[in-house]
Scaffold this active site. Structure first.
Site, PDB file in Angstrom:
ATOM      1  N   VAL A 166       0.809  -1.225   0.000  1.00 34.02           N
ATOM      2  CA  VAL A 166       0.000   0.000   0.000  1.00 34.02           C
ATOM      3  C   VAL A 166       0.842   1.275   0.000  1.00 34.02           C
ATOM      4  O   VAL A 166       0.323   2.355   0.199  1.00 34.02           O
ATOM      5  CB  VAL A 166      -1.012   0.009   1.172  1.00 34.02           C
ATOM      6  CG1 VAL A 166      -2.096  -1.009   0.942  1.00 34.02           C
ATOM      7  CG2 VAL A 166      -0.331  -0.233   2.490  1.00 34.02           C
ATOM      8  N   ILE A 199       3.512   4.251   1.028  1.00 32.69           N
ATOM      9  CA  ILE A 199       3.765   4.976   2.278  1.00 32.69           C
ATOM     10  C   ILE A 199       2.414   5.382   2.855  1.00 32.69           C
ATOM     11  O   ILE A 199       1.760   6.296   2.362  1.00 32.69           O
ATOM     12  CB  ILE A 199       4.673   6.193   2.066  1.00 32.69           C
ATOM     13  CG1 ILE A 199       6.062   5.728   1.605  1.00 32.69           C
ATOM     14  CG2 ILE A 199       4.795   7.009   3.358  1.00 32.69           C
ATOM     15  CD1 ILE A 199       7.084   6.829   1.445  1.00 32.69           C
ATOM     16  N   HIS A 200       1.984   4.655   3.885  1.00 33.48           N
ATOM     17  CA  HIS A 200       0.710   4.936   4.546  1.00 33.48           C
ATOM     18  C   HIS A 200       0.984   5.270   6.009  1.00 33.48           C
ATOM     19  O   HIS A 200       2.136   5.372   6.426  1.00 33.48           O
ATOM     20  CB  HIS A 200      -0.260   3.761   4.384  1.00 33.48           C
ATOM     21  CG  HIS A 200       0.291   2.451   4.863  1.00 33.48           C
ATOM     22  ND1 HIS A 200       0.037   1.942   6.106  1.00 33.48           N
ATOM     23  CD2 HIS A 200       1.132   1.564   4.260  1.00 33.48           C
ATOM     24  CE1 HIS A 200       0.677   0.782   6.238  1.00 33.48           C
ATOM     25  NE2 HIS A 200       1.347   0.538   5.135  1.00 33.48           N
ATOM     26  N   ALA A 201      -0.043   5.454   6.796  1.00 31.31           N
ATOM     27  CA  ALA A 201       0.068   6.025   8.141  1.00 31.31           C
ATOM     28  C   ALA A 201       1.102   5.355   9.058  1.00 31.31           C
ATOM     29  O   ALA A 201       1.956   6.031   9.610  1.00 31.31           O
ATOM     30  CB  ALA A 201      -1.299   6.030   8.820  1.00 31.31           C
TER      31      ALA A 201
END
Length: 85
Positions: A12, A14-16
């Site tokens: 996914v 660079i996510h949270a």
């Protein structure tokens, strides 16, 4: 100045969660760490800007590190990216 390129392998991008960990890692150093993709760039300590860049799996990012501890910072950020992204 140190510079290297890295291709994101996380499904996914660079996510949270990894972005938060990256910011935490970047804040351990006094050097300025800039992550760039295409015409966008952000300091590695700016969580919302990093997430707003829309970096996905397969994207190549350029990491630039400049400062007193740039050698250690570049090595640590590169290792972090390989382990987490």
């Amino acid at each position: 100045m140190k510079e290297f390129k890295y291709v994101i392998t996380d499904e996914v991008g660079i996510h949270a969660r990894p972005a938060g960990l990256l910011v935490k890692k970047a804040k351990e150093f006094t050097s300025t760490i800039i992550i760039s993709k295409d015409d966008k760039s952000a300091k590695a300590t700016a969580l919302m800007k990093l997430m707003g860049m829309g970096i996905k799996k397969g994207d190549e990012v350029t990491v630039q590190v400049e400062g007193d501890d740039e050698e250690a910072a570049a090595a640590a950020i590169e290792a972090f990216l390989k382990e987490n992204l």
